[in-house]
Write an enzyme that holds these catalytic residues in place. Structure first.
Site, mmCIF file in Angstrom:
data_model
loop_
_atom_site.group_PDB
_atom_site.id
_atom_site.type_symbol
_atom_site.label_atom_id
_atom_site.label_comp_id
_atom_site.label_asym_id
_atom_site.label_seq_id
_atom_site.Cartn_x
_atom_site.Cartn_y
_atom_site.Cartn_z
ATOM 1 N N LYS A 89 -35.173 25.017 37.618
ATOM 2 C CA LYS A 89 -35.084 23.561 37.418
ATOM 3 C C LYS A 89 -35.830 23.161 36.165
ATOM 4 O O LYS A 89 -36.963 23.597 35.953
ATOM 5 C CB LYS A 89 -35.701 22.834 38.632
ATOM 6 C CG LYS A 89 -35.752 21.314 38.491
ATOM 7 C CD LYS A 89 -34.544 20.667 39.087
ATOM 8 C CE LYS A 89 -34.357 19.217 38.698
ATOM 9 N NZ LYS A 89 -33.613 19.040 37.405
ATOM 10 N N GLN A 110 -42.824 24.837 32.737
ATOM 11 C CA GLN A 110 -42.100 24.152 33.821
ATOM 12 C C GLN A 110 -42.332 24.826 35.167
ATOM 13 O O GLN A 110 -42.431 24.170 36.206
ATOM 14 C CB GLN A 110 -40.597 24.119 33.489
ATOM 15 C CG GLN A 110 -39.799 23.121 34.320
ATOM 16 C CD GLN A 110 -39.867 21.703 33.779
ATOM 17 O OE1 GLN A 110 -39.797 21.488 32.579
ATOM 18 N NE2 GLN A 110 -40.012 20.733 34.656
ATOM 19 N N LYS A 113 -45.646 23.617 36.451
ATOM 20 C CA LYS A 113 -45.535 22.176 36.724
ATOM 21 C C LYS A 113 -44.769 21.956 38.025
ATOM 22 O O LYS A 113 -45.207 21.211 38.905
ATOM 23 C CB LYS A 113 -44.769 21.512 35.563
ATOM 24 C CG LYS A 113 -44.526 20.030 35.744
ATOM 25 C CD LYS A 113 -43.453 19.482 34.804
ATOM 26 C CE LYS A 113 -43.736 19.766 33.347
ATOM 27 N NZ LYS A 113 -42.865 18.956 32.439
ATOM 28 N N LYS A 125 -35.669 25.801 31.349
ATOM 29 C CA LYS A 125 -35.488 24.785 30.307
ATOM 30 C C LYS A 125 -34.307 25.207 29.457
ATOM 31 O O LYS A 125 -33.999 26.407 29.364
ATOM 32 C CB LYS A 125 -36.735 24.701 29.418
ATOM 33 C CG LYS A 125 -36.878 23.392 28.700
ATOM 34 C CD LYS A 125 -37.443 22.342 29.635
ATOM 35 C CE LYS A 125 -37.613 21.006 28.984
ATOM 36 N NZ LYS A 125 -38.512 20.149 29.790
ATOM 37 N N GLY A 164 -32.587 15.827 31.957
ATOM 38 C CA GLY A 164 -32.831 15.388 30.588
ATOM 39 C C GLY A 164 -34.166 15.867 30.037
ATOM 40 O O GLY A 164 -35.041 16.316 30.766
ATOM 41 N N ASP A 165 -34.286 15.793 28.740
ATOM 42 C CA ASP A 165 -35.551 15.967 28.011
ATOM 43 C C ASP A 165 -35.311 15.236 26.679
ATOM 44 O O ASP A 165 -34.454 14.344 26.621
ATOM 45 C CB ASP A 165 -35.898 17.455 27.810
ATOM 46 C CG ASP A 165 -37.335 17.673 27.328
ATOM 47 O OD1 ASP A 165 -38.261 17.587 28.154
ATOM 48 O OD2 ASP A 165 -37.546 17.903 26.117
ATOM 49 N N THR A 209 -41.170 9.651 34.887
ATOM 50 C CA THR A 209 -42.152 10.437 34.126
ATOM 51 C C THR A 209 -43.274 9.525 33.620
ATOM 52 O O THR A 209 -44.462 9.835 33.780
ATOM 53 C CB THR A 209 -41.487 11.176 32.956
ATOM 54 O OG1 THR A 209 -40.320 11.847 33.439
ATOM 55 C CG2 THR A 209 -42.433 12.198 32.348
ATOM 56 N N ASN A 240 -37.913 7.861 26.370
ATOM 57 C CA ASN A 240 -37.942 7.634 27.815
ATOM 58 C C ASN A 240 -39.360 7.635 28.380
ATOM 59 O O ASN A 240 -39.771 6.700 29.077
ATOM 60 C CB ASN A 240 -37.075 8.701 28.514
ATOM 61 C CG ASN A 240 -37.185 8.602 30.020
ATOM 62 O OD1 ASN A 240 -38.005 9.280 30.627
ATOM 63 N ND2 ASN A 240 -36.404 7.734 30.616
ATOM 64 N N SER A 376 -36.696 14.137 40.137
ATOM 65 C CA SER A 376 -35.427 14.872 40.081
ATOM 66 C C SER A 376 -35.198 15.595 41.409
ATOM 67 O O SER A 376 -34.076 15.634 41.925
ATOM 68 C CB SER A 376 -35.453 15.914 38.962
ATOM 69 O OG SER A 376 -35.150 15.328 37.718
HETATM 70 P P1 NDP Z 1 -36.849 11.013 23.991
HETATM 71 O O1 NDP Z 1 -35.858 11.736 23.188
HETATM 72 O O2 NDP Z 1 -36.407 9.919 24.903
HETATM 73 O O3 NDP Z 1 -37.979 10.398 23.058
HETATM 74 C C1 NDP Z 1 -38.701 11.160 22.175
HETATM 75 C C2 NDP Z 1 -39.560 10.228 21.346
HETATM 76 O O4 NDP Z 1 -40.468 10.980 20.543
HETATM 77 C C3 NDP Z 1 -38.744 9.390 20.383
HETATM 78 O O5 NDP Z 1 -39.322 8.112 20.285
HETATM 79 C C4 NDP Z 1 -38.895 10.158 19.072
HETATM 80 O O6 NDP Z 1 -38.671 9.391 17.924
HETATM 81 C C5 NDP Z 1 -40.331 10.559 19.187
HETATM 82 N N1 NDP Z 1 -40.677 11.646 18.282
HETATM 83 C C6 NDP Z 1 -40.028 12.801 18.069
HETATM 84 N N2 NDP Z 1 -40.663 13.538 17.165
HETATM 85 C C7 NDP Z 1 -41.747 12.827 16.805
HETATM 86 C C8 NDP Z 1 -42.788 13.044 15.887
HETATM 87 N N3 NDP Z 1 -42.831 14.164 15.164
HETATM 88 N N4 NDP Z 1 -43.756 12.075 15.781
HETATM 89 C C9 NDP Z 1 -43.705 10.946 16.506
HETATM 90 N N5 NDP Z 1 -42.714 10.685 17.373
HETATM 91 C C10 NDP Z 1 -41.758 11.616 17.514
HETATM 92 O O7 NDP Z 1 -37.638 12.119 24.814
HETATM 93 P P2 NDP Z 1 -38.497 11.976 26.152
HETATM 94 O O8 NDP Z 1 -39.224 10.698 26.162
HETATM 95 O O9 NDP Z 1 -37.626 12.336 27.282
HETATM 96 O O10 NDP Z 1 -39.513 13.178 25.967
HETATM 97 C C11 NDP Z 1 -40.762 13.015 25.282
HETATM 98 C C12 NDP Z 1 -41.678 14.151 25.671
HETATM 99 O O11 NDP Z 1 -41.899 14.124 27.090
HETATM 100 C C13 NDP Z 1 -41.163 15.566 25.364
HETATM 101 O O12 NDP Z 1 -42.267 16.376 25.045
HETATM 102 C C14 NDP Z 1 -40.571 16.008 26.698
HETATM 103 O O13 NDP Z 1 -40.549 17.402 26.805
HETATM 104 C C15 NDP Z 1 -41.562 15.388 27.662
HETATM 105 N N6 NDP Z 1 -41.095 15.163 29.029
HETATM 106 C C16 NDP Z 1 -39.952 14.487 29.294
HETATM 107 C C17 NDP Z 1 -39.568 14.264 30.607
HETATM 108 C C18 NDP Z 1 -38.376 13.456 30.957
HETATM 109 O O14 NDP Z 1 -38.136 13.247 32.161
HETATM 110 N N7 NDP Z 1 -37.591 12.960 30.016
HETATM 111 C C19 NDP Z 1 -40.347 14.797 31.731
HETATM 112 C C20 NDP Z 1 -41.570 15.446 31.348
HETATM 113 C C21 NDP Z 1 -41.897 15.628 30.031
HETATM 114 P P3 NDP Z 1 -37.271 9.456 17.133
HETATM 115 O O15 NDP Z 1 -36.386 8.500 17.879
HETATM 116 O O16 NDP Z 1 -37.615 9.038 15.767
HETATM 117 O O17 NDP Z 1 -36.795 10.875 17.209
HETATM 118 O O1 2IT Z 2 -40.279 18.481 31.127
HETATM 119 C C1 2IT Z 2 -39.792 18.040 32.194
HETATM 120 O O2 2IT Z 2 -40.399 18.125 33.269
HETATM 121 C C2 2IT Z 2 -38.481 17.385 32.139
HETATM 122 N N1 2IT Z 2 -37.907 17.272 31.063
HETATM 123 C C3 2IT Z 2 -37.819 16.901 33.400
HETATM 124 C C4 2IT Z 2 -37.107 18.041 34.083
HETATM 125 C C5 2IT Z 2 -36.275 17.662 35.283
HETATM 126 O O3 2IT Z 2 -35.656 18.593 35.793
HETATM 127 O O4 2IT Z 2 -36.244 16.505 35.708
#
Ligand code: NDP
Ligand code: 2IT
Length: 444
Positions: A89, A110, A113, A125, A164-165, A209, A240, A376
């Site tokens: 997952k 992961q 986690k 992943k 998603g990620d 998240t 997100n 999830s």
């Molecule tokens: P998104 O794609 O929704 O958002 C990513 C954000 O980070 C965007 O605002 C992007 O800006 C910005 N970004 C990317 N690169 C940089 C940089 N070099 N400096 C500053 N800002 C930057 O992704 P998520 O919010 O889903 O994921 C964010 C983080 O959280 C990741 O590390 C992901 O692995 C982690 N995560 C996500 C989960 C989820 O459920 N979605 C769960 C757990 C962890 P821009 O639009 O300019 O690219």
């Molecule tokens: O990094 C993470 O935990 C995620 N991107 C979410 C993974 C998931 O299966 O919901």
């Protein structure tokens, strides 16, 4: 060389040119040393040697036609790291920086986690070096369909459940699930999570998240005698995780004064308005600099110095290695009390050491951002039961899960004489459950 150092060297030797994977292995393995000393069976059963080798790694070609009718080629990945405690997952990342090492570090993290959530989910992943920026909706759809045309044979509700990620949200999951449903000739909703509400998605998954991060940080600072009320919060990213961290931080009484995207950051001393930033980023998919059109008194800075802003709580919610040694020093000098990792591995190992040695409360990613994957798993439970739970029901479960993760991390830290070190606590608690299952299975 110690036993742990030998394993780290082996991981480096077998996986050259994958610095992020080396970093994750080093971070986890060095902090579980106390557990190994008391449990020789983990050494005898070669649990660590097994864990640095993913169960399966898949790489594939993704070809698709852009809007000009030109053929485009990307590389797709799925690293199925561990199915010790449940089906694989983890999310899918679409970003130009994606390579095998990055997906491998994410899959490795992961596993621990997912173990911390207390739910039956293994670690994986995936993703692609596809850049969604500037692509039309049609191009995103064609890419997702082509990606799933290969991925579908490797996944399933009891095998591997992607979500998603970065670069993959509800729109992409819709296209991916639509293609999965078509080529598998089944409505197996539990095969993907983060789905839209009309076809098996869960209320509160989108928020989970970010909300979970704040629930964890709130528990942590409460335990150390602080509250969120009136705290100045800086958040990197505006995707997100960042957006819903912002929403919950404000709800808990804090003031979010800065947020960023990959071009720069906005700073609003009066506190960022959630509805405005949400509209600009999630609905309109525009750049963060647009915020100034609504709040002209805010400031836009086109560089990455967001961690120089004086704050009480820092929430890195963008990319790995966002906070380096100099950023950590700036946070310490400015009186920051806590760092909550919304992103995966946003702090370098050197910066982690510096923050911990300066008694900064550090909520580590694999504990603090586990609310997304935990929800999830709640989505999967609803899919299995053919039920849809209310927002409040899911959100309350999320709160309980985050409080449990905090307590487990705290107990594991304190049991090993590491009061306040939630990095080690989370690693130890996450590792133990996976390792015990691996030993129970024998030589697999
Ligand atoms: P998104 O794609 O929704 O958002 C990513 C954000 O980070 C965007 O605002 C992007 O800006 C910005 N970004 C990317 N690169 C940089 C940089 N070099 N400096 C500053 N800002 C930057 O992704 P998520 O919010 O889903 O994921 C964010 C983080 O959280 C990741 O590390 C992901 O692995 C982690 N995560 C996500 C989960 C989820 O459920 N979605 C769960 C757990 C962890 P821009 O639009 O300019 O690219
Ligand atoms: O990094 C993470 O935990 C995620 N991107 C979410 C993974 C998931 O299966 O919901």
């Amino acid at each position: 060389m110690t036993y742990i150092q030998q394993i780290i060297e082996e991981a480096k030797f077998k996986n050259p040119n994958e610095p992020e994977f080396h970093q994750a292995v080093e971070e986890i393995l060095t902090s579980i040393e106390p557990v190994l000393q008391n449990n020789q069976m983990y050494i005898k059963s070669k649990v660590l040697e097994r864990l640095i080798e993913p169960e399966r790694q898949i790489m594939f070609r993704v070809t698709w036609l852009d809007d000009n009718g030109e053929l485009q080629i990307n590389r797709g990945f799925r690293v199925q790291h561990s199915s010790a405690i449940g089906p694989f997952k983890g999310g899918l990342r679409f970003h130009p920086s994606v390579n095998l090492g990055i997906i491998k570090f994410l899959a490795f993290e992961q596993t621990f986690k997912n173990s911390l959530t207390g739910l039956s989910i293994g670690g994986a992943k995936g993703g692609a070096d596809f850049n969604p920026k500037g692509k039309s909706d049609m191009e995103i759809m064609k890419f997702c369909q082509s990606f799933m045309t290969e991925l579908y044979r490797h996944i399933g509700q009891f095998i591997d459940i992607p979500a998603g990620d970065m670069g993959v949200g509800e729109r992409e999951i819709g296209y991916l699930y639509g293609q999965y449903k078509r080529i598998s000739n089944s409505f197996e909703a539990g095969t993907l999570t983060g789905k839209g509400l009309s076809y098996g998605g869960s209320l509160a998954r989108k928020e989970a998240t970010g909300f979970g991060l704040l629930y964890f940080v709130n528990e942590m600072i409460k335990y150390h005698g602080h509250s969120m009320e009136g705290k100045r919060v800086v958040i990197s990213g505006s995707g997100n995780v960042a957006l819903y961290s912002c929403k919950k931080a404000i709800e808990l009484g804090a003031k979010v004064i800065a947020m960023s995207d990959s071009n720069g950051y906005i700073y609003d001393e009066n506190g960022i308005d959630f509805n405005t930033i949400h509209t600009i980023k999630e609905i309109q998919r525009k750049r963060i600099s647009e915020y100034l059109n609504y709040f002209p008194k805010a400031v836009y800075v086109e560089d990455k110095s967001i961690w120089n802003i004086k704050c009480d709580i820092a929430l890195p919610c963008a990319m790995q290695n966002d906070i380096d040694l100099a950023d950590a020093q700036a946070l310490i000098d400015n009186g920051c009390i806590a760092v909550g990792e919304g992103a995966n591995m946003p702090t370098t190992n050197e910066a982690i050491k510096l923050l911990l040695s300066n008694k900064i409360l550090l909520a580590p990613a694999k504990a603090a951002n586990a609310g997304g994957v935990a929800t999830s798993a709640l989505e999967m439970a609803q899919n299995s039961a053919r039920l849809s739970w209310s927002f409040e029901f899911v959100d309350n479960k999320l709160k309980d899960i985050m409080a449990n993760i905090f307590n487990e991390s705290k107990q594991a830290a304190e049991k090993n004489g590491l009061y306040g070190n939630y990095v080690a606590g989370a690693n130890i608690a996450g590792f133990t459950r996976v390792a015990n299952a691996m030993i129970a299975y024998g030589a697999v």
